[in-house]
Design a protein around this motif. Structure first.
Motif, short mmCIF file in Angstrom:
data_model
loop_
_atom_site.label_atom_id
_atom_site.label_comp_id
_atom_site.label_asym_id
_atom_site.label_seq_id
_atom_site.Cartn_x
_atom_site.Cartn_y
_atom_site.Cartn_z
N LEU A 37 119.54 6.23 141.14
CA LEU A 37 118.29 7.11 142.15
C LEU A 37 118.62 7.92 143.08
O LEU A 37 117.97 8.83 142.93
N ALA A 38 119.61 7.36 143.97
CA ALA A 38 120.61 8.75 144.40
C ALA A 38 120.69 10.13 143.87
O ALA A 38 120.61 11.51 144.57
N VAL A 39 121.47 9.98 142.50
CA VAL A 39 122.39 10.35 142.16
C VAL A 39 121.35 11.50 141.25
O VAL A 39 121.28 13.06 141.41
N GLY A 40 120.04 10.97 140.88
CA GLY A 40 118.90 11.75 140.58
C GLY A 40 118.58 12.00 140.95
O GLY A 40 118.13 13.36 141.01
N VAL A 41 117.73 11.63 142.16
CA VAL A 41 117.33 13.02 142.88
C VAL A 41 118.02 13.92 143.99
O VAL A 41 117.19 14.84 143.92
N GLY A 42 119.08 13.72 143.64
CA GLY A 42 119.96 14.71 143.97
C GLY A 42 120.17 15.83 143.31
O GLY A 42 119.74 16.82 143.27
N PHE A 43 119.93 15.70 142.32
CA PHE A 43 119.94 16.61 140.81
C PHE A 43 118.40 17.29 140.51
O PHE A 43 118.74 18.33 140.75
N GLY A 44 117.43 16.29 141.34
CA GLY A 44 116.11 16.73 141.28
C GLY A 44 115.91 18.16 141.75
O GLY A 44 115.15 19.17 141.50
N SER A 45 116.44 17.88 143.36
CA SER A 45 116.39 18.98 143.97
C SER A 45 117.06 20.56 143.74
O SER A 45 116.35 21.23 144.08
N GLY A 46 117.50 19.95 143.10
CA GLY A 46 118.64 21.79 142.50
C GLY A 46 119.07 22.17 143.20
O GLY A 46 119.96 23.16 142.60
N ASP A 47 119.80 21.59 144.05
CA ASP A 47 120.66 22.12 144.82
C ASP A 47 122.35 21.28 144.71
O ASP A 47 122.23 19.93 145.17
N LEU A 48 122.60 21.91 143.59
CA LEU A 48 124.46 21.45 142.98
C LEU A 48 125.00 20.79 144.36
O LEU A 48 126.19 20.59 143.73
N GLY A 49 125.15 22.27 144.81
CA GLY A 49 125.86 22.23 145.88
C GLY A 49 125.84 21.08 146.60
O GLY A 49 127.33 20.39 146.65
N THR A 50 124.76 20.06 146.81
CA THR A 50 124.49 18.82 147.67
C THR A 50 124.79 18.05 146.23
O THR A 50 125.73 16.51 146.84
N ALA A 51 124.53 18.11 145.08
CA ALA A 51 124.10 16.75 143.97
C ALA A 51 125.83 16.99 143.09
O ALA A 51 125.47 15.29 143.35
N ILE A 52 126.21 17.58 142.76
CA ILE A 52 127.51 17.41 142.24
C ILE A 52 129.03 16.42 143.90
O ILE A 52 129.48 15.73 143.33
N PRO A 53 128.85 16.18 144.37
CA PRO A 53 129.82 15.58 145.78
C PRO A 53 129.00 14.72 145.99
O PRO A 53 129.61 13.90 146.11
N LEU A 54 128.01 14.24 145.38
CA LEU A 54 127.14 13.21 145.85
C LEU A 54 127.81 11.87 144.32
O LEU A 54 127.35 11.19 144.70
N MET A 55 127.71 12.96 143.67
CA MET A 55 127.40 12.41 142.27
C MET A 55 129.47 11.72 142.09
O MET A 55 129.58 10.61 141.99
N LEU A 56 129.91 12.57 142.99
CA LEU A 56 131.28 11.70 143.02
C LEU A 56 131.52 10.94 143.71
O LEU A 56 132.62 10.17 143.61
N ALA A 57 130.89 10.69 144.96
CA ALA A 57 131.24 10.22 146.16
C ALA A 57 130.56 8.95 145.38
O ALA A 57 131.37 7.90 145.76
#
Length: 275
Positions: A148-168
């Protein structure tokens, strides 16, 4: 650079990004589960250190990629929606533990027993089967906030936050995948079968939740700060209620703590360098 390359390859659809994020973290969970083939008998000290590392990554990611952006960017500085989401996420995991035992009981091979009614304990064979089933349920529930966290991160449209979250989350899925493989094998499951099953089970949970999270916050933008808080609260609950007790119960507190600090440093570096 990384964000530009990501969009060049995958386009700009946040739901597609969520799908890719789910595939990445599920694949890294499978990688971790498969390490049991080459690291056949990891020591308790090593496992506690790697799980501490995973906890540190999740801890930093909860704040840098979910709580802080949720407050500052997506609720105009109003902390209430995000903090309400944090409370709901923690409550969801807390209530889930009513249905299944705490994961740290299962990871150590111990079953929760009713102290007031010891006669209700299961026979050894039945207890092992029940333990494996409950183990799978517990770990599956605790994978849910990650997807859910990864999906929400990408859904926000902020890839600068979503990509590090995905990697983490992907990085912390590696020691987690190894830990659950070790525990399942100790409970009597076949090594090859469980390594494959772990990846499939993780993907079944994390991939659709990543897509759902991205789609939901894209469709109803007002949900975004609540969803970011929910995912963060659920992960914080797992850290405090499951990972920390598990890594501190066998005399390896120092290595687990050092692992947590290292994981926090790695996540902060990813957030700054890729954000």
């Amino acid at each position: 650079m990384v964000v530009d390359q990501f969009t060049q390859v995958l386009g700009s659809n946040p739901v597609v990004h969520g799908l890719v994020g789910g595939l990445v973290i599920a694949s890294l969970n499978l990688l971790g589960a498969s390490l049991i083939f080459v690291w056949r008998n990891p020591s308790e000290r090593a496992m506690d250190g790697t799980l501490g590392f995973a906890a540190g990554v999740m801890l930093a990611a909860s704040f840098t990629s979910l709580i802080i952006p949720g407050i500052e960017t997506y609720s105009n500085g109003n902390p209430i929606p995000v903090l309400l989401g944090v409370a709901l996420g923690a409550l969801f995991l807390d209530r889930s533990d009513v249905l299944v035992p705490h994961a740290h009981y299962l990871l150590t091979g111990r079953q929760r027993r009713d102290a007031a009614n010891p006669e209700t304990d299961l026979p050894v064979d039945d207890e092992r089967v029940a333990g494996v089933v409950l183990f799978i349920l517990a770990i599956t529930i605790h994978n849910m906030p990650e997807g859910l966290a990864v999906g929400v991160g990408f859904g926000s449209g902020d890839l600068g936050t979503a990509i590090p979250l995905m990697l983490a989350i992907g990085i912390q899925n590696i020691p987690e995948g190894l830990a659950v493989s070790v525990a399942a094998i100790n409970a009597g499951l076949d090594r090859r079968f469980y390594a494959l099953f772990a990846g499939i089970r993780s993907g079944i949970v994390e991939i659709p939740l990543a897509v759902l999270g991205a789609y939901a916050v894209q469709s109803v933008s007002a949900l975004l700060p609540y969803a970011m808080g929910f995912a963060a609260g659920a992960m914080l609950f797992v850290i405090s209620d499951e990972i920390v007790p598990e890594t501190h119960m066998k005399g390896n507190e120092r290595i687990a703590t050092l692992g947590l600090i290292l994981g926090t440093i790695v996540m902060l570096y990813l957030d700054i360098s890729l954000g």
